[in-house]
Write a protein that holds these residues in place. Structure first.
Motif, PDB file in Angstrom:
ATOM      1  N   THR A 237      29.225  35.378  54.648  1.00 25.93           N
ATOM      2  CA  THR A 237      30.764  36.110  54.535  1.00 25.93           C
ATOM      3  C   THR A 237      31.360  35.453  53.504  1.00 25.93           C
ATOM      4  O   THR A 237      32.232  35.800  53.162  1.00 25.93           O
ATOM      5  N   LYS A 239      30.579  33.260  51.481  1.00 30.01           N
ATOM      6  CA  LYS A 239      30.153  32.486  49.839  1.00 30.01           C
ATOM      7  C   LYS A 239      30.333  34.246  48.823  1.00 30.01           C
ATOM      8  O   LYS A 239      30.625  33.939  47.667  1.00 30.01           O
ATOM      9  N   VAL A 240      30.607  35.452  50.015  1.00 30.19           N
ATOM     10  CA  VAL A 240      30.979  36.288  49.230  1.00 30.19           C
ATOM     11  C   VAL A 240      32.212  36.337  48.538  1.00 30.19           C
ATOM     12  O   VAL A 240      33.310  36.695  47.434  1.00 30.19           O
ATOM     13  N   TRP A 241      33.355  36.004  49.756  1.00 28.81           N
ATOM     14  CA  TRP A 241      34.884  35.892  49.386  1.00 28.81           C
ATOM     15  C   TRP A 241      35.154  34.901  48.596  1.00 28.81           C
ATOM     16  O   TRP A 241      35.935  34.646  47.297  1.00 28.81           O
ATOM     17  N   SER A 243      32.881  33.815  46.540  1.00 28.49           N
ATOM     18  CA  SER A 243      32.224  34.037  44.631  1.00 28.49           C
ATOM     19  C   SER A 243      33.470  34.786  44.339  1.00 28.49           C
ATOM     20  O   SER A 243      33.705  34.740  42.934  1.00 28.49           O
ATOM     21  N   PHE A 244      34.005  36.075  44.821  1.00 25.41           N
ATOM     22  CA  PHE A 244      34.953  36.664  44.390  1.00 25.41           C
ATOM     23  C   PHE A 244      35.873  36.079  44.058  1.00 25.41           C
ATOM     24  O   PHE A 244      36.595  36.649  43.104  1.00 25.41           O
ATOM     25  N   CYS A 458      31.793  43.675  41.479  1.00 21.42           N
ATOM     26  CA  CYS A 458      29.715  43.679  41.828  1.00 21.42           C
ATOM     27  C   CYS A 458      29.142  41.964  41.590  1.00 21.42           C
ATOM     28  O   CYS A 458      28.394  41.929  42.034  1.00 21.42           O
ATOM     29  N   SER A 460      29.844  39.296  42.803  1.00 15.76           N
ATOM     30  CA  SER A 460      29.601  38.336  43.371  1.00 15.76           C
ATOM     31  C   SER A 460      27.703  38.376  44.303  1.00 15.76           C
ATOM     32  O   SER A 460      27.268  37.403  44.375  1.00 15.76           O
ATOM     33  N   CYS A 461      27.932  40.525  44.171  1.00 14.74           N
ATOM     34  CA  CYS A 461      26.278  40.646  44.699  1.00 14.74           C
ATOM     35  C   CYS A 461      25.080  40.079  43.921  1.00 14.74           C
ATOM     36  O   CYS A 461      24.296  39.421  44.389  1.00 14.74           O
ATOM     37  N   ASP A 464      24.446  36.022  44.556  1.00 17.89           N
ATOM     38  CA  ASP A 464      23.972  35.490  45.296  1.00 17.89           C
ATOM     39  C   ASP A 464      23.175  37.188  46.089  1.00 17.89           C
ATOM     40  O   ASP A 464      24.180  37.300  47.200  1.00 17.89           O
ATOM     41  N   THR A 467      23.762  37.444  50.632  1.00 21.66           N
ATOM     42  CA  THR A 467      24.866  38.112  50.876  1.00 21.66           C
ATOM     43  C   THR A 467      25.365  39.361  50.922  1.00 21.66           C
ATOM     44  O   THR A 467      26.585  39.543  51.579  1.00 21.66           O
ATOM     45  N   CYS A 468      24.684  40.234  50.297  1.00 19.64           N
ATOM     46  CA  CYS A 468      25.154  41.260  50.187  1.00 19.64           C
ATOM     47  C   CYS A 468      24.494  42.498  50.606  1.00 19.64           C
ATOM     48  O   CYS A 468      24.687  43.728  50.997  1.00 19.64           O
TER      49      CYS A 468
END
Length: 469
Positions: A237, A239-241, A243-244, A458, A460-461, A464, A467-468
């Motif tokens: 989670t 990582k996603v945040w 990255s965004f 998109c 972020s997906c 990596d 992570t999605c």
């Protein structure tokens, strides 16, 4: 038509017979513009190279060696290309001899009209308000960093050295109240040039310190092609945040389209404003991209996956403390000028609308000549004094109430990047040039627009995919 413009237009009409108008006024009846390639480039660099350059090492750490530089170059190319399209839309219907448009909203109104004008205004002015609040916080952090640096030097790196930022926000606000009385962009060139010099200075200091750290004996840090590792450095989670947020920070770092038209409106008409603005955009974007890539990649090499959010105010370095102090002072001075670059379009919008709405109000339209020592005559406008002072105070209060506001600034930047930097310039260029639907140029411009929209939402997906899930 605004009364001021009517007055100037009549004056132009009367004076044309005498041949004197060219000496004092432009083709729209306003005071002759004096902006040049140098001043426009300074405005752009002041707007683009923010203290965010010092957080790019953190952004590269989230994205990695491959995606990080790729995103930087992609945003730089897109920003430059669409800025050339936007520069051609300053005049309408043609880029050389058409009618001038003074603001971004005016440009959208001339080329697209309808509800898109309102949507543009919401995106532009929400972005400008967010930036000025964020700059108030960032400037105070840099001022606090000077005190903390001296404290660490005196008491050791483990000392708490906790210092409140509120007094420095107040100091910054007081300075902005004074500078906000500069009437418009045309009088702001000296401050932008000073701010641009400051941005180069602290970015160079940060770059030099990073090189010294990365090349130091026994220096070992962990880096990766995809950045911070899920399950080791961060959770999925996070990582996603992150990255965004990193993509948003990079997008925000290039977002100067919000003030491009207002900068272009300061330029002399010969050579054409669009030609000079394109050159200024090339100089500004290429210069800032060079600094961004160097600071981001070398900073990542110096700190690895543990790169701080800002390696000057976040104390990635402690010594030499006097150099850290000087760099943070440069950041604060730069943000003083950058604040004005971003708030001047907002000031102009509100004051212009109020003048149109209440043209007979002396409080709004009357100016009083005042002699200012060493500065000559200053025309005081009471509405400008009250409104701009109120705005600065409100943004400072919001900054004090929400000191974590900067965490969301990247998302604001990402949200406004697409409509202001990509969508509107492309749509207006298509409308201005009357590009046929489904023609080759129309198709690839639409592909570029949709690709940018999908990429921002998109990426972020793609960085990596694991992570999605």
């Amino acid at each position: 038509m605004a009364p001021e413009f009517q007055k100037n237009a009549m004056y132009v009409s009367n004076e044309l017979e005498n041949g004197d108008v060219q000496k004092n006024f432009d083709d729209d009846g306003r005071e002759k513009r004096t902006g040049t390639l140098l001043t426009a480039s300074a405005h752009i660099i002041t707007a683009v190279i923010g203290s965010g350059v010092l957080s790019l090492a953190w952004a590269i750490a989230q994205l990695g060696w491959v995606a990080g530089p790729a995103v930087l170059f992609a945003f730089s190319f897109i920003t430059y290309f669409t800025s050339t399209l936007l520069a051609d839309c300053y005049r309408s219907p043609g880029p050389i001899s058409g009618k001038r448009n003074y603001t971004y909203m005016d440009v959208v109104r001339s080329h697209l009209g309808g509800v898109k004008v309102t949507l543009c205004g919401i995106a532009q002015y929400a972005n400008l308000v967010g930036v000025t609040i964020g700059y108030t916080i960032t400037a105070s952090i840099s001022m606090v960093a000077v005190k903390r640096s001296n404290c660490f030097h005196k008491n050791g790196h483990e000392a708490s050295c906790s210092i409140e930022s509120y007094p420095y926000m107040i100091i910054f606000a007081v300075i902005q109240i004074v500078l906000s009385q500069i009437p418009n962009f045309h009088k702001l060139s000296w401050l932008s040039i000073l701010a641009a010099v400051m941005s180069f200075t602290y970015a160079s200091i940060g770059l030099g310190l990073s090189i010294a750290k990365a090349s130091g004996v026994g220096h070992h840090v962990k880096t990766a092609l995809t950045g911070v590792v899920v399950g080791v450095d961060v959770s999925g989670t996070e990582k996603v945040w992150r990255s965004f947020q990193a993509i948003g920070d990079i997008a925000f770092a290039y977002a100067y389209s919000t003030v491009l038209i207002e900068i272009q409106d300061t330029l002399k008409s010969s050579p054409s404003e669009s030609k000079v603005m394109k050159r200024a955009s090339l100089a500004g974007v290429s210069t800032t991209t060079l600094f961004y890539v160097l600071c981001g990649t070398i900073g990542y090499a110096a700190f690895g996956n543990n790169a701080p959010g800002n390696f000057l105010t976040g104390f990635g370095f402690y010594e030499p403390f006097w150099l850290i102090d000087f760099a943070n002072v440069c950041i604060a001075v730069h943000l003083v000028g950058a604040y004005q670059v971003f708030c001047q379009p907002l000031y102009g919008f509100v004051e212009g609308r109020c003048s149109e709405r209440w043209p007979d109000s002396k409080f709004i339209t009357s100016e009083y000549a005042m002699q200012v020592p060493w500065c000559g005559t200053y025309n005081l406008n009471l509405f400008r004094l009250v409104w701009r002072t109120t705005y600065v105070i409100v943004t400072a209060v919001i900054a004090m109430i929400f000191p974590f506001f900067n965490d969301f600034l990247g998302l604001i930047g990402a949200a406004s990047f697409y409509p202001l930097t990509v969508y509107f310039p492309i749509e207006m260029y298509i409308a201005q040039r009357k590009i046929p639907k489904y023609s080759f140029t129309w198709v690839w411009l639409k592909i570029l627009s949709w690709t940018c929209l999908i990429s921002i939402t998109c990426c972020s997906c793609w960085i990596d995919p694991g992570t999605c899930h």
